[in-house]
Design a protein around this motif. Structure first.
Motif, PDB file in Angstrom:
ATOM      1  N   VAL A  93      28.177  17.811 -35.746  1.00  0.00           N
ATOM      2  CA  VAL A  93      26.967  18.636 -35.656  1.00  0.00           C
ATOM      3  C   VAL A  93      25.778  17.766 -35.250  1.00  0.00           C
ATOM      4  O   VAL A  93      24.970  18.140 -34.394  1.00  0.00           O
ATOM      5  CB  VAL A  93      26.698  19.345 -36.999  1.00  0.00           C
ATOM      6  CG1 VAL A  93      25.388  20.082 -36.945  1.00  0.00           C
ATOM      7  CG2 VAL A  93      27.825  20.281 -37.323  1.00  0.00           C
ATOM      8  N   LEU A  94      25.706  16.562 -35.855  1.00  0.00           N
ATOM      9  CA  LEU A  94      24.592  15.665 -35.529  1.00  0.00           C
ATOM     10  C   LEU A  94      24.628  15.279 -34.055  1.00  0.00           C
ATOM     11  O   LEU A  94      23.590  15.267 -33.375  1.00  0.00           O
ATOM     12  CB  LEU A  94      24.678  14.419 -36.419  1.00  0.00           C
ATOM     13  CG  LEU A  94      23.541  13.423 -36.276  1.00  0.00           C
ATOM     14  CD1 LEU A  94      22.233  14.047 -36.720  1.00  0.00           C
ATOM     15  CD2 LEU A  94      23.814  12.180 -37.111  1.00  0.00           C
ATOM     16  N   GLN A 100      21.436  18.244 -27.753  1.00  0.00           N
ATOM     17  CA  GLN A 100      20.455  19.302 -27.467  1.00  0.00           C
ATOM     18  C   GLN A 100      19.042  18.740 -27.386  1.00  0.00           C
ATOM     19  O   GLN A 100      18.277  19.070 -26.491  1.00  0.00           O
ATOM     20  CB  GLN A 100      20.495  20.349 -28.577  1.00  0.00           C
ATOM     21  CG  GLN A 100      21.582  21.371 -28.451  1.00  0.00           C
ATOM     22  CD  GLN A 100      21.445  22.412 -29.539  1.00  0.00           C
ATOM     23  OE1 GLN A 100      21.091  22.091 -30.675  1.00  0.00           O
ATOM     24  NE2 GLN A 100      21.727  23.651 -29.216  1.00  0.00           N
ATOM     25  N   ASP A 101      18.692  17.905 -28.354  1.00  0.00           N
ATOM     26  CA  ASP A 101      17.301  17.469 -28.469  1.00  0.00           C
ATOM     27  C   ASP A 101      16.973  16.331 -27.524  1.00  0.00           C
ATOM     28  O   ASP A 101      15.868  16.240 -27.007  1.00  0.00           O
ATOM     29  CB  ASP A 101      17.006  17.031 -29.913  1.00  0.00           C
ATOM     30  CG  ASP A 101      16.725  18.217 -30.798  1.00  0.00           C
ATOM     31  OD1 ASP A 101      16.996  19.344 -30.348  1.00  0.00           O
ATOM     32  OD2 ASP A 101      16.240  18.025 -31.928  1.00  0.00           O
ATOM     33  N   LEU A 102      17.919  15.420 -27.357  1.00  0.00           N
ATOM     34  CA  LEU A 102      17.619  14.234 -26.557  1.00  0.00           C
ATOM     35  C   LEU A 102      18.088  14.396 -25.118  1.00  0.00           C
ATOM     36  O   LEU A 102      17.867  13.534 -24.293  1.00  0.00           O
ATOM     37  CB  LEU A 102      18.272  12.991 -27.181  1.00  0.00           C
ATOM     38  CG  LEU A 102      18.023  12.784 -28.670  1.00  0.00           C
ATOM     39  CD1 LEU A 102      18.787  11.565 -29.171  1.00  0.00           C
ATOM     40  CD2 LEU A 102      16.544  12.595 -28.964  1.00  0.00           C
ATOM     41  N   GLU A 109      20.897   5.611 -23.427  1.00  0.00           N
ATOM     42  CA  GLU A 109      19.605   6.235 -23.089  1.00  0.00           C
ATOM     43  C   GLU A 109      18.890   6.766 -24.320  1.00  0.00           C
ATOM     44  O   GLU A 109      17.802   7.324 -24.209  1.00  0.00           O
ATOM     45  CB  GLU A 109      19.837   7.387 -22.100  1.00  0.00           C
ATOM     46  CG  GLU A 109      20.282   6.910 -20.738  1.00  0.00           C
ATOM     47  CD  GLU A 109      20.811   8.057 -19.895  1.00  0.00           C
ATOM     48  OE1 GLU A 109      20.620   9.221 -20.282  1.00  0.00           O
ATOM     49  OE2 GLU A 109      21.428   7.761 -18.861  1.00  0.00           O
ATOM     50  N   MET A 110      19.531   6.667 -25.497  1.00  0.00           N
ATOM     51  CA  MET A 110      18.872   7.154 -26.714  1.00  0.00           C
ATOM     52  C   MET A 110      17.962   6.057 -27.232  1.00  0.00           C
ATOM     53  O   MET A 110      18.354   5.244 -28.060  1.00  0.00           O
ATOM     54  CB  MET A 110      19.917   7.515 -27.764  1.00  0.00           C
ATOM     55  CG  MET A 110      20.776   8.681 -27.379  1.00  0.00           C
ATOM     56  SD  MET A 110      21.879   9.091 -28.733  1.00  0.00           S
ATOM     57  CE  MET A 110      22.783  10.436 -28.009  1.00  0.00           C
TER      58      MET A 110
ATOM     59  N   GLU B 176      13.024  11.665 -32.903  1.00  0.00           N
ATOM     60  CA  GLU B 176      13.185  10.258 -33.239  1.00  0.00           C
ATOM     61  C   GLU B 176      14.165  10.084 -34.409  1.00  0.00           C
ATOM     62  O   GLU B 176      14.996   9.170 -34.425  1.00  0.00           O
ATOM     63  CB  GLU B 176      11.820   9.718 -33.654  1.00  0.00           C
ATOM     64  CG  GLU B 176      11.552   8.314 -33.242  1.00  0.00           C
ATOM     65  CD  GLU B 176      10.159   7.895 -33.656  1.00  0.00           C
ATOM     66  OE1 GLU B 176       9.840   8.023 -34.842  1.00  0.00           O
ATOM     67  OE2 GLU B 176       9.392   7.460 -32.790  1.00  0.00           O
ATOM     68  N   GLN B 177      14.059  11.003 -35.381  1.00  0.00           N
ATOM     69  CA  GLN B 177      14.928  10.909 -36.554  1.00  0.00           C
ATOM     70  C   GLN B 177      16.379  11.116 -36.186  1.00  0.00           C
ATOM     71  O   GLN B 177      17.256  10.434 -36.704  1.00  0.00           O
ATOM     72  CB  GLN B 177      14.530  11.979 -37.568  1.00  0.00           C
ATOM     73  CG  GLN B 177      13.309  11.633 -38.350  1.00  0.00           C
ATOM     74  CD  GLN B 177      13.004  12.725 -39.342  1.00  0.00           C
ATOM     75  OE1 GLN B 177      12.919  13.885 -38.982  1.00  0.00           O
ATOM     76  NE2 GLN B 177      12.841  12.364 -40.580  1.00  0.00           N
ATOM     77  N   ILE B 178      16.637  12.088 -35.275  1.00  0.00           N
ATOM     78  CA  ILE B 178      18.019  12.362 -34.906  1.00  0.00           C
ATOM     79  C   ILE B 178      18.605  11.161 -34.198  1.00  0.00           C
ATOM     80  O   ILE B 178      19.753  10.769 -34.435  1.00  0.00           O
ATOM     81  CB  ILE B 178      18.073  13.640 -34.059  1.00  0.00           C
ATOM     82  CG1 ILE B 178      17.773  14.824 -34.982  1.00  0.00           C
ATOM     83  CG2 ILE B 178      19.408  13.797 -33.379  1.00  0.00           C
ATOM     84  CD1 ILE B 178      17.643  16.110 -34.297  1.00  0.00           C
ATOM     85  N   ASP B 179      17.807  10.510 -33.361  1.00  0.00           N
ATOM     86  CA  ASP B 179      18.249   9.293 -32.688  1.00  0.00           C
ATOM     87  C   ASP B 179      18.607   8.211 -33.715  1.00  0.00           C
ATOM     88  O   ASP B 179      19.707   7.639 -33.675  1.00  0.00           O
ATOM     89  CB  ASP B 179      17.118   8.833 -31.757  1.00  0.00           C
ATOM     90  CG  ASP B 179      17.497   7.611 -30.964  1.00  0.00           C
ATOM     91  OD1 ASP B 179      18.687   7.252 -30.995  1.00  0.00           O
ATOM     92  OD2 ASP B 179      16.616   7.015 -30.330  1.00  0.00           O
TER      93      ASP B 179
END
Lengths: 125, 520
Positions: A93-94, A100-102, A109-110, B176-179
């Protein structure tokens, strides 16, 4: 029998490490799934693979047969399976949320939390 | 291999049941209380206004229980409680010795301070996403890890605290947190998996999971090769958890992303659980292999110290800077583990306790710095001394303690460690500790110079701002601990020396698990 299992565990570990060294987060997740299974097999093998007797005390006897299988590794594996399964679910899920978000699944690339170009620390007073 | 030898033993003593002494319940209470409160808070998810008012008295009770446990352990020696009265090596044991009890108490104090701070910082949405339940379950995992006497249980408690830390880390779900969370989650999961691998192999070697049982069996000389490999694996797994040098990069990638309270909890608790497990497994369970790994541990310790402090020197965001300070502190603790002598170990334990309190206080401080100064970047901060001189004085206390300068608690463990290193003839370890202390002083001097003394920009003209009570109270309480143990270190010194002695010669611990020698 143990040799076969040990080889299989080694193969699983090799595949898991190969996948986890990838740049793409979904491949890393596949690697973690295989790693969890490799460890479960390893625990199973560590408890000695004995095909003969189930760990049940026969009627009239008051102790286990010396060739009886060891029940403890099974209990440990059961715990480890539950834990690794729940962690894998969370991580999938993470990963999806990160995609989705990045807008990328390439870990190279993160760089949001650690930007590549950061301002210099203050050089003067 | 294990089965035939086991059947030959007289196990009748293990099957005798007697009621559990009431005071033995103290060993299990910290974990039970945390899980219970966590469950209650989860049931109250619709009434988040109540959360803080349940969690804070609950944590205060936890501090009292841990203090009572520490008192009992200090007076009566290690305490063991076995689940279901299946006596060891069959049942799952909870064993508290001085080391475990004092670490659990420090963890509870840190969590209480952080939860007070959370009253002002965690908003309704944060509470609705479960900040307080996660906090309670994190504490259950941490207390369980400190108090368990079974090595597979240690793995399970590691997982409990890991999954709660994931929940806390992504609270707020900013990009930023998810990263940061992705890197933290993957690397920490790999570390615990390595730990599980070593536990499985340890079971294959000894046929038991009870720590006291393993400690006894490992003292009988046997084939050294598998145990040496296992000790190396344990060092890698726990080193990764504790953020030791070559495997530390998840920490600066993730610790600055969550809420300040969460960062403070993580910095105070999580890496120290890794150090605790390293001490427990390497020093107490595998002492021979630990001595063999000494040189490697020493190199790792020095590299961690220097990598941490050099990273801190090059950083301009104060939250990330504190992350590197956590790492260099881990290096200092590892130096004591590498020395392995009673002096080195007591220095490590003292430093771990000091660092739990200090790192939490520093992260809470960074939250107030950002509130007063409008950001985390050293390039932009300035004029904090004029904003609030009391706050600046309190910051200076914490900075001095972090550098290891005298009247505060950071000084004593460094003195003990340097002396232990010189006694062992390892002058390079002593030199590395002193050099790290010197560089840390430059790091904190730079912060004070730039953020506090430098004339500020726009905010400087504003009227002096007071600090809210739920931020000021925990900061003042933690600073009071740091000053108190700096001025009057004798009690704690005595305690850590006894704890280190109990690790070197665990006969009291073994006796508490096997009162009648059930396994022998």
């Amino acid at each position: 029998m143990e040799v076969v299992f040990a080889t299989l565990v080694g193969l699983f570990f090799a595949a898991a490490i190969y996948l986890m060294l990838s740049k793409f987060s979904i491949r890393i997740m596949l690697g973690i799934a295989i790693l969890g299974n490799a460890v479960n097999l390893l625990l199973f093998t560590a408890g000695r693979v004995t095909p003969e007797v189930p760990p049940i005390i026969p009627a009239g006897a008051d102790m286990l047969d010396a060739n009886a299988a060891n029940p403890l590794p099974q209990a440990l594996i059961l715990t480890a399976i539950v834990i690794s399964f729940s962690f894998l679910a969370f991580l999938l899920v993470l990963t999806y949320r990160a995609y989705q978000d990045l807008k990328t699944d390439n870990t190279g690339e993160m760089r949001l939390a650690e930007p590549e170009e950061r301002p210099l620390p203050p050089l003067g007073y | 291999m294990a089965a035939p030898t086991n059947t030959a033993l007289d196990l009748s003593a293990a099957l005798v049941t007697a009621p559990v002494q009431a005071s033995h319940w103290l060993v299990i209470l910290p974990v039970a209380l945390c899980i219970g409160l966590g469950a209650i808070l989860m049931m109250l998810r619709d009434r988040t206004a109540l959360h803080g008012w349940i969690a804070i008295p609950g944590l205060a009770l936890l501090v009292l229980i841990d203090a009572a446990l520490l008192y009992k352990v200090a007076v009566d020696g290690p305490v063991t409680m076995v689940m279901g009265r299946w006596l060891p090596p069959f049942g799952i044991a909870f064993s508290a010795d001085l080391l475990g009890a004092v670490m659990a108490l420090a963890a509870a104090i840190v969590a209480l301070a952080a939860s007070l701070y959370a009253l002002g910082e965690i908003t309704t949405s944060g509470r609705r996403y479960g900040f307080f339940p996660f906090l309670m379950l994190l504490l259950a995992g941490v207390s369980g890890a400190f108090l368990t006497g079974d090595i597979f249980n240690l793995y399970v408690w590691f997982e409990v605290l890991l999954i709660s830390s994931f929940g806390l880390l992504i609270l707020g779900s900013e990009r930023e947190q998810i990263d940061g969370a992705l890197k933290y989650a993957v690397l920490n999961l790999i570390a615990t998996t390595l730990f599980l691998v070593s536990v499985g192999c340890l079971y294959a070697v000894f046929g038991t999971l009870n720590m006291a049982d393993i400690a006894m069996k490992a003292r009988v000389p046997g084939n050294p090769a598998p145990l040496m490999t296992l000790a190396g694996l344990f060092l890698l797994a726990f080193g990764m958890k504790a953020a030791a040098f070559p495997v530390n990069f998840w920490l600066p990638a993730s610790y600055h992303t969550p809420r300040i309270t969460v960062s403070a909890l993580f910095a105070g608790l999580l890496t120290k659980v890794g150090i605790y497990a390293l001490i427990r497994v390497l020093v107490m369970l595998l002492p021979v292999e630990h001595a063999g790994l000494g040189p490697i541990t020493a190199i790792v310790a020095i590299a961690t110290m220097l990598a941490g402090v050099l990273g801190a020197l090059g950083e301009s965001d104060i939250r990330r800077l504190f992350g590197y300070v956590v790492i260099s502190g881990i290096g200092t603790m590892l130096a004591g583990v590498a020395l392995g002598s009673a002096g080195g170990l007591s220095g490590t334990i003292f430093y771990a306790l000091h660092s739990m309190v200090l790192m939490t206080a520093l992260y809470l401080l960074s939250g107030q710095v950002a509130r007063l100064g409008g950001g985390f970047s050293l390039a932009a901060l300035g004029g904090l001394y004029r904003q609030n001189s009391w706050f600046a004085g309190l910051s200076l206390v914490l900075f001095f303690a972090a550098c290891g300068l005298p009247p505060f608690s950071g000084f004593w463990p460094k003195v003990i460690l340097v002396k232990a290193a010189l006694d062992a003839g390892a002058w390079w370890i002593a030199a590395a500790i002193l050099l790290t202390g010197f560089l840390t002083t430059i790091v904190f001097g730079r912060i004070f110079l730039l953020a506090y003394w430098r004339p500020g920009s726009a905010q400087d003209i504003a009227v002096p701002q007071p600090i809210a009570w739920h931020a000021g109270l925990p900061l003042a309480a933690l600073a009071a601990l740091i000053i108190g143990f700096g001025l009057f270190p004798e009690r704690l010194l005595h305690l850590t020396q006894l704890a280190a002695g109990g690790l070197e010669d665990p006969s009291a611990y073994l006796h508490s698990v096997f009162p009648e020698g059930a396994a022998q």
